[in-house]
Design an enzyme around this catalytic site. Structure first.
Site, PDB file in Angstrom:
ATOM      1  N   GLY A 266       0.412  -0.929   0.256  1.00 12.13           N
ATOM      2  CA  GLY A 266      -0.060   0.388   0.414  1.00 12.13           C
ATOM      3  C   GLY A 266       0.429   1.459  -0.110  1.00 12.13           C
ATOM      4  O   GLY A 266       0.936   1.598  -1.079  1.00 12.13           O
ATOM      5  N   ALA A 267       2.129   1.655   1.023  1.00  9.74           N
ATOM      6  CA  ALA A 267       2.345   2.747   1.177  1.00  9.74           C
ATOM      7  C   ALA A 267       3.815   1.792   2.308  1.00  9.74           C
ATOM      8  O   ALA A 267       4.118   1.394   2.913  1.00  9.74           O
ATOM      9  CB  ALA A 267       1.499   3.446   1.774  1.00  9.74           C
ATOM     10  N   MET A 268       4.918   3.366   1.682  1.00  7.57           N
ATOM     11  CA  MET A 268       5.818   2.955   2.617  1.00  7.57           C
ATOM     12  C   MET A 268       6.502   4.132   4.287  1.00  7.57           C
ATOM     13  O   MET A 268       6.272   5.640   2.431  1.00  7.57           O
ATOM     14  CB  MET A 268       7.143   2.446   2.334  1.00  7.57           C
ATOM     15  CG  MET A 268       8.236   1.848   2.171  1.00  7.57           C
ATOM     16  SD  MET A 268       8.417   0.313   3.943  1.00  7.57           S
ATOM     17  CE  MET A 268       9.391   1.144   5.229  1.00  7.57           C
ATOM     18  N   GLU A 269       7.206   3.944   4.834  1.00  5.91           N
ATOM     19  CA  GLU A 269       6.836   5.061   5.467  1.00  5.91           C
ATOM     20  C   GLU A 269       8.374   5.979   5.320  1.00  5.91           C
ATOM     21  O   GLU A 269       9.137   6.086   6.510  1.00  5.91           O
ATOM     22  CB  GLU A 269       6.170   4.492   7.530  1.00  5.91           C
ATOM     23  CG  GLU A 269       7.585   3.514   8.232  1.00  5.91           C
ATOM     24  CD  GLU A 269       7.597   1.938   7.295  1.00  5.91           C
ATOM     25  OE1 GLU A 269       6.295   1.693   6.743  1.00  5.91           O
ATOM     26  OE2 GLU A 269       7.655   1.175   8.199  1.00  5.91           O
ATOM     27  N   ASN A 270       9.210   5.433   4.452  1.00  5.64           N
ATOM     28  CA  ASN A 270      10.059   5.936   4.502  1.00  5.64           C
ATOM     29  C   ASN A 270      10.348   7.057   5.724  1.00  5.64           C
ATOM     30  O   ASN A 270       9.605   8.382   5.019  1.00  5.64           O
ATOM     31  CB  ASN A 270      11.002   6.118   3.024  1.00  5.64           C
ATOM     32  CG  ASN A 270      10.917   4.962   2.127  1.00  5.64           C
ATOM     33  OD1 ASN A 270      11.114   3.879   2.596  1.00  5.64           O
ATOM     34  ND2 ASN A 270       9.996   5.328   1.176  1.00  5.64           N
ATOM     35  N   HIS A 302      -1.307   6.358   8.545  1.00  9.45           N
ATOM     36  CA  HIS A 302      -1.360   5.275   8.648  1.00  9.45           C
ATOM     37  C   HIS A 302       0.717   5.634   8.758  1.00  9.45           C
ATOM     38  O   HIS A 302       0.936   5.605   9.592  1.00  9.45           O
ATOM     39  CB  HIS A 302      -1.574   3.927   8.254  1.00  9.45           C
ATOM     40  CG  HIS A 302      -0.347   3.023   8.426  1.00  9.45           C
ATOM     41  ND1 HIS A 302      -0.723   1.545   8.913  1.00  9.45           N
ATOM     42  CD2 HIS A 302       0.642   2.435   8.448  1.00  9.45           C
ATOM     43  CE1 HIS A 302       0.116   0.533   9.563  1.00  9.45           C
ATOM     44  NE2 HIS A 302       1.143   1.026   8.850  1.00  9.45           N
ATOM     45  N   GLU A 303       1.223   6.055   7.498  1.00  2.97           N
ATOM     46  CA  GLU A 303       2.461   6.165   7.213  1.00  2.97           C
ATOM     47  C   GLU A 303       2.820   7.236   7.660  1.00  2.97           C
ATOM     48  O   GLU A 303       4.516   7.514   8.385  1.00  2.97           O
ATOM     49  CB  GLU A 303       2.616   6.489   5.667  1.00  2.97           C
ATOM     50  CG  GLU A 303       2.532   5.180   4.583  1.00  2.97           C
ATOM     51  CD  GLU A 303       2.653   3.366   5.640  1.00  2.97           C
ATOM     52  OE1 GLU A 303       3.566   4.077   5.159  1.00  2.97           O
ATOM     53  OE2 GLU A 303       1.931   2.929   5.076  1.00  2.97           O
ATOM     54  N   HIS A 306       3.838   6.438  11.656  1.00  4.57           N
ATOM     55  CA  HIS A 306       4.876   5.370  11.432  1.00  4.57           C
ATOM     56  C   HIS A 306       6.523   5.959  11.466  1.00  4.57           C
ATOM     57  O   HIS A 306       7.216   5.972  12.816  1.00  4.57           O
ATOM     58  CB  HIS A 306       4.554   4.842   9.896  1.00  4.57           C
ATOM     59  CG  HIS A 306       5.224   3.526  10.410  1.00  4.57           C
ATOM     60  ND1 HIS A 306       4.759   2.591  11.075  1.00  4.57           N
ATOM     61  CD2 HIS A 306       4.631   2.919   8.964  1.00  4.57           C
ATOM     62  CE1 HIS A 306       3.955   1.694  10.512  1.00  4.57           C
ATOM     63  NE2 HIS A 306       4.039   1.149   9.622  1.00  4.57           N
ATOM     64  N   GLU A 325       3.791  -2.538  13.181  1.00  7.29           N
ATOM     65  CA  GLU A 325       2.835  -2.095  12.151  1.00  7.29           C
ATOM     66  C   GLU A 325       0.716  -2.311  12.688  1.00  7.29           C
ATOM     67  O   GLU A 325       0.082  -1.936  12.567  1.00  7.29           O
ATOM     68  CB  GLU A 325       2.837  -3.770  11.197  1.00  7.29           C
ATOM     69  CG  GLU A 325       3.944  -3.087  10.868  1.00  7.29           C
ATOM     70  CD  GLU A 325       3.775  -2.248   9.651  1.00  7.29           C
ATOM     71  OE1 GLU A 325       2.850  -1.570   9.226  1.00  7.29           O
ATOM     72  OE2 GLU A 325       4.712  -1.412   8.841  1.00  7.29           O
TER      73      GLU A 325
HETATM   74  N1  PHE Z   1       5.400  -0.561   5.953  1.00 12.05           N
HETATM   75  C1  PHE Z   1       4.518  -0.478   5.576  1.00 12.05           C
HETATM   76  C2  PHE Z   1       3.015  -0.159   6.141  1.00 12.05           C
HETATM   77  O1  PHE Z   1       3.309   1.648   6.506  1.00 12.05           O
HETATM   78  C3  PHE Z   1       4.657  -1.796   4.833  1.00 12.05           C
HETATM   79  C4  PHE Z   1       5.625  -2.478   4.125  1.00 12.05           C
HETATM   80  C5  PHE Z   1       6.030  -3.104   3.798  1.00 12.05           C
HETATM   81  C6  PHE Z   1       5.002  -2.012   1.861  1.00 12.05           C
HETATM   82  C7  PHE Z   1       6.870  -4.072   3.178  1.00 12.05           C
HETATM   83  C8  PHE Z   1       6.738  -2.123   1.175  1.00 12.05           C
HETATM   84  C9  PHE Z   1       7.590  -2.802   2.181  1.00 12.05           C
HETATM   85  O2  PHE Z   1       2.828  -1.041   6.429  1.00 12.05           O
HETATM   86 ZN    ZN Z   2       2.651   0.436   8.266  1.00 10.91          ZN
END
Ligand code: PHE
Ligand code: ZN
Length: 866
Positions: A266-270, A302-303, A306, A325
């Site tokens: 879905g998305a990534m919290e970099n 959500h992101e 994080h 998570e």
């Molecule tokens: N950590 C991300 C989330 O917010 C999910 C994710 C995991 C995205 C692995 C890409 C690869 O939940």
């Molecule tokens: Zn997450």
């Protein structure tokens, strides 16, 4: 390339701290067509927390080494070992600088981990173990480093060069340019991100509670610039909410989100540079359904959340994944509840858990929220880690109460800021602040499976008693189960549906904390009551109670708890459907019995249309199938169709008037309007199921002049799913109108792949050959194969199995992570009746013989279960 059956198991019990830490990383990423050269300078320091060693292991996958140098001295080939994804260096001093120069090929990266290309832009995905595809590094979350990153690329084609933190320097060299980014916060490499592209930007700003101004920049392809407003509004709401609810402020001067079309999740919290699947950030009423709007709001939040629960405080190892998570899902659920209707939000979350996580917990892939081992960590981004993990945090929230819980999270964030910690560290904070003994509670983290809570009642004189028996069925590799701490919130309703006093203080609702296998509680209640159990879904358990139909009607009509109302409706539907499946009932009779109860719900629909829609929605065929072993999908399908048709007829006047009277004349995007649209789409669906002659006309009218995508798609779905006249034409018009909008076309694919009935396999086969189908785009693959997997009457046919397994192998060759996720659709193999099971098993075995390690871990578990 990795070869099949390279199964390596990683165990929690083997955890060792890293021999060396990396205090800082200087990265130089030189992007050129075909080859990207990555130079990295790592400042290594012996880890005081680890046993003294002069050997250090770095991860690296598919890297072509140009040079390696230690403290300025070039390493010759005999001076290091690089094999099986590991670079080993020995004889290291206390501190050292390692410089590596490697080549990678992002253009060829279809697995979408590490650096890859999406629609002409370069982007990264590093969680969980993508960074090792970019450069050599101890790719584990307990190594936190300061990153400084320079990105270089062609000026014209990639005017935008992004990485984590703040831009500190930039320059040009002829046709090329470069930007250097510095992230002041030490972070594990899974939070690294980089983007090079030509993107449009929506810019805004946010002033934090302490008065700092933060630049907010949302990036997307130019054509999508008009679809970023909702994400921006959601982001600002989330930022404010986290300040108010958790006292957490944002910490950098810039917050960026980039939308990409190719994304596994879905998305990534970099840190400071979130990368999002377009489906979770783009929203416009014309192209996005109401459900899509809500998803964007919750994923953006959500992101963002994080940044504290995940980034500032991160995980020691991947077994602790739910630490970030589960907690962050709980946070985003509470946020969405505050932004929208809390009751509806809770039912939606429970519905999702019960219909998706429970089956996972009861099947071959069952695992604890803190797993003890894995082969591929990518396969453990599961509903158990996320959704059940969130329920475990929610139980702690309720056990402590909002105020103590906040004190405990304050303690957690303060104590562990900048550290990589464990689920136990989190619970320790709860324990310390509350003074409660959480020892037994911790079993929720280590014990897999969904507990079954059987409840019986007894009335004797002026005493009403409830006996609770808990039992967790065995799961793979975990046969002995222990009693859990189960909070049960309850009330007892009198005939009029009013809660009665539970003791002499007049208490009308209470929470029982179960700890033993069997416990009985007595209440001084003389009259006949209906127990309203597990209110708010106070624990993630299967609740068994032998409700009479009239008790369920009481709960559905009068309970003030949204979950209990919904659950009562589900029980009524399941009871009717079960009788049809086993041949003990007639659909018309069942519909007549249900009709008066449902009429009441419809009469009250004006109070909360979304709630009414939830109460009026039948359980899915998948959920019904899970109640019947061996599973005969045709019988399930027939029963489902019959009841829906009969309900469509029994209440046709109501469906007709809801279909016509809920029509809005102008577009609104608030919760009330969304609830009305949801209810109207449902009513139209029932009307069509009952073969009402007006259904096609209403659907076509709505389809031709929709106010928004929810209406347009709802109408299309009804036309297509009920094979009404005009369906074919509508599909054609829709595709012509939306051919340039990938996310809308995903819906077009999935509407067709989810038509119930065996013949859908043929249309799915055709969809896979459609010019707009693309095996390399996860969203598109999911829109067809995911929909097919949720469509048991089509999936569970010889043709369905053949098509599914062929497709699985094709996906696996390109993107093992996505293949493994889709492979989970086979998890009900052991429940199928023997003929189907044999056929499917043979096909799956064939795929497994050549599968990637990711897919093989999933298929082997499924094939191993009987
Ligand atoms: N950590 C991300 C989330 O917010 C999910 C994710 C995991 C995205 C692995 C890409 C690869 O939940
Ligand atoms: Zn997450």
């Amino acid at each position: 390339m990795e070869t099949a059956h390279a199964a390596v198991t990683t165990r929690l019990s083997d955890y060792q701290p890293p021999a060396y830490l990396v205090d800082s990383v200087n990265l130089d990423v030189d992007i050129r067509d075909g080859v990207t050269t990555v130079t990295s300078e790592l400042a290594l320091r012996r880890n005081p927390e680890a046993a003294v060693s002069d050997t250090m292991s770095f991860n690296g996958e598919g890297l072509v080494i140009r040079s390696l140098a230690l403290d300025g001295k070039v390493l010759e080939e005999g001076e290091y070992r690089y094999e099986n994804g590991e670079l080993l260096l020995s004889g290291l001093p206390e501190q050292a600088t390692l410089i590596s120069v490697v080549d990678i090929e992002p253009e060829k990266n279809t697995a979408l981990e590490g650096l890859y290309m999406s629609n002409g832009m370069y982007c990264t995905q590093c969680e969980a173990q993508g960074f090792r595809h970019i450069t050599f590094f101890p790719d584990r979350p307990d190594v936190l480093s300061r990153f400084c990153t320079t990105v270089r690329a062609d000026k014209k084609r990639y005017p935008l060069l992004l990485s984590n933190g703040n831009p500190v320097e930039q320059g040009e060299e002829g046709e090329r340019h470069w930007v250097t980014w510095e992230d002041p916060f030490p972070k594990p490499c899974y939070l690294f991100a980089l983007v090079a592209g030509n993107l449009a930007c929506l810019e805004d700003s946010f002033v934090t509670a302490s008065g700092r101004e933060v630049a907010l920049r949302l990036y997307a392809e130019h054509r999508d610039l008009d679809k970023l407003d909702h994400a921006m509004a959601s982001l600002k709401h989330a930022m404010r909410w986290d300040e108010q609810t958790y006292g957490r402020e944002y910490d950098l001067d810039i917050y960026m989100i980039v939308a990409v079309s190719h994304f596994n999740m879905g998305a990534m919290e970099n840190k400071g540079l979130n990368i999002f699947n377009t489906s979770c950030v783009l929203a416009h009423p014309a192209t996005t359904t109401d459900a899509g709007f809500q998803r964007v709001e919750s994923v953006v939040a959500h992101e963002y959340f994080h940044n504290w629960s995940g980034n500032r405080v991160t995980c020691r190892d991947w077994f602790q994944l739910s630490l970030k998570e589960g907690f962050t899902v709980f946070r985003d659920q509470m946020f969405s509840a505050d932004m929208n209707s809390a009751a509806v939000q809770r039912v939606n979350d429970v519905d999702f858990l019960v219909n998706h996580q429970f089956p996972e917990d009861q099947g071959p892939m069952a695992h604890p929220v803190r797993p003890a081992e894995y082969q591929k960590i990518d396969n453990f981004y599961t509903l158990t880690i996320y959704e059940k993990g969130a329920e475990i945090v929610r139980m702690q929230y309720h056990l402590l109460g909002a105020e103590s819980f906040r004190k405990a999270t304050d303690l957690y964030f303060d104590r562990f800021d900048g550290q990589a910690v464990t689920c136990d560290d989190f619970v320790d904070c709860m324990e310390e602040v509350s003074g409660m003994d959480m020892g037994q509670f911790r079993r929720w983290y280590s014990q897999a499976g969904t507990p079954i809570l059987s409840v019986t009642s007894e009335q004797s004189g002026d005493t009403y008693s409830l006996t609770f028996r808990q039992q967790t069925p065995p799961t793979p590799g975990q046969s002995d189960k222990q009693p859990l701490v189960i909070p049960v919130r309850l009330a007892l309703l009198d005939k009029a549906g009013e809660p009665v006093a539970l003791d002499d203080t007049g208490l009308r609702e209470t929470v029982l904390i179960l700890r033993e296998q069997e416990q009985t509680f007595q209440f001084p209640v003389g009259q006949t009551v209906t127990p309203s159990l597990l209110r708010g879904f106070s624990a993630p358990v299967v609740l068994e109670f032998d409700y009479r139909a009239d008790q369920l009607a009481t709960l559905l009509a009068h309970d003030t708890d949204g979950y209990c109302r919904w659950s009562a409706a589900q029980r009524l539907y399941f009871a009717a459907l079960d009788r049809l499946v086993t041949g003990h009932g007639k659909a018309e009779d069942e519909a007549l019995k249900l009709a008066p109860v449902l009429e009441q719900v419809i009469e009250r629909a004006g109070e909360d249309a979304a709630q009414a829609a939830l109460l009026l929605t039948l359980p899915t065929e998948v959920a019904l199938g899970d109640r019947h072993t061996p599973l005969d999908p045709s019988a399930i399908h027939a029963a489902h169709q019959q009841l829906k048709r009969a309900l469509g007829r029994a209440l046709q006047a109501q469906w007709l008037s809801l279909s016509e009277n809920l029509l809005a004349t102008e577009l609104q995007m608030d919760g009330v309007a969304m609830g009305r649209r949801q209810l109207r789409n449902l009513a139209l669906d029932y009307l069509a199921a009952g073969e009402h002659k007006e259904a096609a006309r209403i659907a076509v009218e709505l389809f031709e002049l929709p106010l928004c995508m929810t209406e347009e798609l709802g109408a299309l779905r009804v036309l297509v799913h009920h094979r009404l006249p005009g369906a074919e034409l509508a599909l054609k018009q829709f595709a012509e109108k939306w051919k340039e909008e990938a996310l809308v076309m995903d819906q077009w694919f999935s509407v067709q792949a989810s038509v119930p009935g065996e013949t859908t396999v043929e249309s799915v086969a055709a969809l896979l050959e459609h010019p707009a189908f693309d095996w390399k785009v996860p969203n598109r693959v999911r829109s067809v194969l995911g929909a097919l997997a949720g469509n048991p009457s089509a999936f569970n046919t010889d043709e369905g199995y053949a098509l599914f397994t062929r497709a699985l192998a094709t996906v696996d060759a390109l993107n093992p992570q996505i293949a493994a996720r889709i492979g989970n659709a086979a998890a009900r193999l052991h429940k199928l009746e023997s003929g189907r099971q044999r056929a499917f098993r043979t096909l799956l075995q064939g795929v497994n013989d050549k599968a990637s390690p990711n897919l093989s871990e999933v298929l082997s578990r499924i094939l191993g279960s009987r």
